[in-house]
Design a protein around this motif. Sequence first.
Motif, mmCIF file in Angstrom:
data_model
loop_
_atom_site.group_PDB
_atom_site.id
_atom_site.type_symbol
_atom_site.label_atom_id
_atom_site.label_comp_id
_atom_site.label_asym_id
_atom_site.label_seq_id
_atom_site.Cartn_x
_atom_site.Cartn_y
_atom_site.Cartn_z
ATOM 1 N N LYS A 160 62.803 31.712 6.311
ATOM 2 C CA LYS A 160 62.114 32.415 7.565
ATOM 3 C C LYS A 160 62.967 32.998 8.435
ATOM 4 O O LYS A 160 63.996 32.497 8.826
ATOM 5 C CB LYS A 160 61.132 31.446 8.177
ATOM 6 C CG LYS A 160 60.323 30.699 7.213
ATOM 7 C CD LYS A 160 59.187 29.965 7.976
ATOM 8 C CE LYS A 160 59.744 28.854 8.994
ATOM 9 N NZ LYS A 160 60.682 27.865 8.394
ATOM 10 N N ASN A 161 62.723 34.142 9.116
ATOM 11 C CA ASN A 161 63.455 35.169 9.974
ATOM 12 C C ASN A 161 63.515 34.470 11.186
ATOM 13 O O ASN A 161 62.828 35.077 12.281
ATOM 14 C CB ASN A 161 63.117 36.550 9.593
ATOM 15 C CG ASN A 161 64.057 37.398 10.707
ATOM 16 O OD1 ASN A 161 65.450 37.118 10.512
ATOM 17 N ND2 ASN A 161 63.478 38.608 11.096
ATOM 18 N N ASP A 209 59.914 38.160 6.328
ATOM 19 C CA ASP A 209 59.856 38.541 7.797
ATOM 20 C C ASP A 209 58.477 39.369 7.652
ATOM 21 O O ASP A 209 58.089 40.486 8.077
ATOM 22 C CB ASP A 209 60.836 39.573 8.351
ATOM 23 C CG ASP A 209 61.068 40.846 7.208
ATOM 24 O OD1 ASP A 209 60.389 40.810 6.177
ATOM 25 O OD2 ASP A 209 61.847 41.808 7.526
ATOM 26 N N SER A 235 63.734 35.599 17.180
ATOM 27 C CA SER A 235 64.051 36.165 15.970
ATOM 28 C C SER A 235 64.463 37.686 16.492
ATOM 29 O O SER A 235 64.074 38.068 17.420
ATOM 30 C CB SER A 235 62.741 36.606 14.975
ATOM 31 O OG SER A 235 61.730 37.118 15.830
ATOM 32 N N ARG A 252 61.323 40.988 12.867
ATOM 33 C CA ARG A 252 60.013 40.452 12.448
ATOM 34 C C ARG A 252 60.004 38.864 12.099
ATOM 35 O O ARG A 252 61.152 38.620 11.410
ATOM 36 C CB ARG A 252 59.121 41.202 11.489
ATOM 37 C CG ARG A 252 58.530 42.399 11.918
ATOM 38 C CD ARG A 252 57.726 43.043 10.809
ATOM 39 N NE ARG A 252 57.018 44.065 10.944
ATOM 40 C CZ ARG A 252 56.473 45.197 10.240
ATOM 41 N NH1 ARG A 252 56.234 44.539 9.133
ATOM 42 N NH2 ARG A 252 55.724 46.154 10.865
ATOM 43 N N ARG A 253 59.140 38.114 12.419
ATOM 44 C CA ARG A 253 59.147 36.730 12.097
ATOM 45 C C ARG A 253 58.581 36.415 10.695
ATOM 46 O O ARG A 253 57.916 37.187 10.192
ATOM 47 C CB ARG A 253 58.385 35.793 12.961
ATOM 48 C CG ARG A 253 58.565 36.073 14.572
ATOM 49 C CD ARG A 253 57.600 35.519 15.572
ATOM 50 N NE ARG A 253 56.248 36.130 15.478
ATOM 51 C CZ ARG A 253 55.703 36.306 16.545
ATOM 52 N NH1 ARG A 253 55.864 35.784 17.837
ATOM 53 N NH2 ARG A 253 54.219 36.739 16.431
ATOM 54 N N GLY A 254 59.255 35.304 10.210
ATOM 55 C CA GLY A 254 58.761 34.813 8.745
ATOM 56 C C GLY A 254 57.820 33.962 8.960
ATOM 57 O O GLY A 254 57.910 32.812 9.787
#
Length: 328
Positions: free
Chosen positions: A104-105, A130, A141, A144-146
């Motif tokens: 996950k980002n 992401d 982050s 973008r977030r994962g």
Amino acid sequence: MKKLINAVDSILSESLQGLEAIHGDILVLSEDEKFVRRKALTDGKVALISGGGSGHEPLHAGFVGLGMLDAACPGQVFTSPTPDQMLAALTAVETGAGSLFIVKNYEGDVMNFEMAAEMAEGKIATVVTDDDVAVPKSTWSTGRRGVAGTMIVEKMVGAAAEQRRDLNALKALGDEVNRRTRSMGVALTSCTVPAAGKPTFTLGDDEMEIGVGIHGEPGRRRVKLASADAIADEMMGAILDDLAPARGTPCLLLVNGFGGTPTMELYLMANAARRIMAGRGLAIARGLVGSYVTSLDMAGCSLTATALDDSLIQLWDAPVHTAALRWG
């Protein structure tokens, strides 16, 4: 704070021991509790390894098993696992075909998995998810977030790994599924990290956080509570505007609870999302409703859409047998 715990510093250990006790036919907890791995490994198959901070259960350890992950590394609550955990997991499950990290980002996760890859021997590739369209960057982050889309990547890549696709093909598939996937969440309450003993943030009784992150990070804005239809309209609108699938595209819809939301409300949100997608000429070819990528006890949910094709539908439908996801 009211939680079913014995002591704050033993929550993760006791939870992992319970996972193994109930699902020992599927998975094994390492003696030092650094990782969870599949009980039965397959020679010649690329090993899939993921992980992250705890508090998002069943992600990731609940997805260890046939058709998904070979190993998962759980960090402390909302804290990245360490490179030595990832290296130990890789050593335990790699059988000669290479290893794929699914990450996950979040800065801590990305950095620690990169360090593990540098220390490891053998062929290693990484897919960074992401899928969160809420904000261009967040508290933890860069970019973008994962979020919930990570589970979709793990499922489809896991199915392809069972077909003995090679490392390069699995890396390309993971990146493609990530590109085809978008998510967005809403919080009705905060989550409470056990070590903190109080809510991560405060929402009024008539407020909600649109675009919240899975650690309670700020979203797009805080607004007055609205109807489920209005919430779904804003979230699905943002998802579909960004994904931009052509009319007639078959889609996967995932309605994911954050840990404190009744299933009845999640299916209500699924119905609202379905109407919005139908209005854009999109068919729900596959759907899944439940709490799969949670945020401890947060009330709220996320919506995720993946643009499918025939090959991806086949990978989604392929058999899976894990603690938290199983069919076929």
